[in-house]
Write an enzyme that holds these catalytic residues in place. Structure first.
Site, PDB file in Angstrom:
ATOM      1  N   ASP A   7      27.546  92.101 -71.124  1.00  0.00           N
ATOM      2  CA  ASP A   7      28.097  91.279 -70.280  1.00  0.00           C
ATOM      3  C   ASP A   7      29.470  90.900 -70.400  1.00  0.00           C
ATOM      4  O   ASP A   7      30.313  90.852 -69.275  1.00  0.00           O
ATOM      5  CB  ASP A   7      27.298  90.078 -69.777  1.00  0.00           C
ATOM      6  CG  ASP A   7      27.585  89.329 -68.700  1.00  0.00           C
ATOM      7  OD1 ASP A   7      27.689  90.013 -67.709  1.00  0.00           O
ATOM      8  OD2 ASP A   7      27.619  88.252 -68.844  1.00  0.00           O
ATOM      9  N   SER A  31      30.274  87.214 -61.910  1.00  0.00           N
ATOM     10  CA  SER A  31      29.474  88.254 -61.790  1.00  0.00           C
ATOM     11  C   SER A  31      28.188  88.108 -60.920  1.00  0.00           C
ATOM     12  O   SER A  31      27.877  87.034 -60.849  1.00  0.00           O
ATOM     13  CB  SER A  31      28.752  88.354 -63.595  1.00  0.00           C
ATOM     14  OG  SER A  31      27.627  89.306 -63.431  1.00  0.00           O
ATOM     15  N   GLN A  81      26.876  96.258 -63.419  1.00  0.00           N
ATOM     16  CA  GLN A  81      27.232  94.848 -63.103  1.00  0.00           C
ATOM     17  C   GLN A  81      27.970  95.084 -61.772  1.00  0.00           C
ATOM     18  O   GLN A  81      28.807  95.757 -61.691  1.00  0.00           O
ATOM     19  CB  GLN A  81      27.915  94.172 -64.242  1.00  0.00           C
ATOM     20  CG  GLN A  81      28.327  92.812 -63.759  1.00  0.00           C
ATOM     21  CD  GLN A  81      28.950  92.077 -65.132  1.00  0.00           C
ATOM     22  OE1 GLN A  81      29.753  92.848 -65.686  1.00  0.00           O
ATOM     23  NE2 GLN A  81      28.614  90.826 -65.151  1.00  0.00           N
TER      24      GLN A  81
END
Length: 89
Positions: A7, A31, A81
């Site tokens: 991430d 995000s 993502q």
């Protein structure tokens, strides 16, 4: 550990497609969602190649996609993502 590290930089290819860099003080990234699929049991204490790309990025949003490979080239995990990048005026 592998999920955390997946991430950390996945918005980078989205920023590049928008012509932005992390050092821009006007940048407001977020995000929107993050998913990870483990294909093999990973070893976070070993060498891992993390290949990232953004197949789509426009209008302040984008999709980041990543693949994590072991040293012998075995696909360990896939990551996706969706991110939002805004520039404060």
């Amino acid at each position: 550990m592998l999920a955390y590290s997946s991430d950390y930089s996945l918005l980078e290819p989205i920023l590049r497609k928008h012509g932005l860099v992390w050092g821009d003080p006007r940048l407001r990234p977020a995000s929107l969602d993050h998913a990870m699929w483990f294909h093999r049991e990973p070893r976070a204490d070993d060498w891992i190649l993390y290949r990232q790309a953004s197949p789509s990025a426009q209008n302040g949003r984008g999709l980041g996609h990543g693949l994590m490979f072991s040293q012998d080239g075995t696909l360990m995990a896939s990551v996706a993502q969706e991110g939002m990048v805004r520039v404060k005026e």
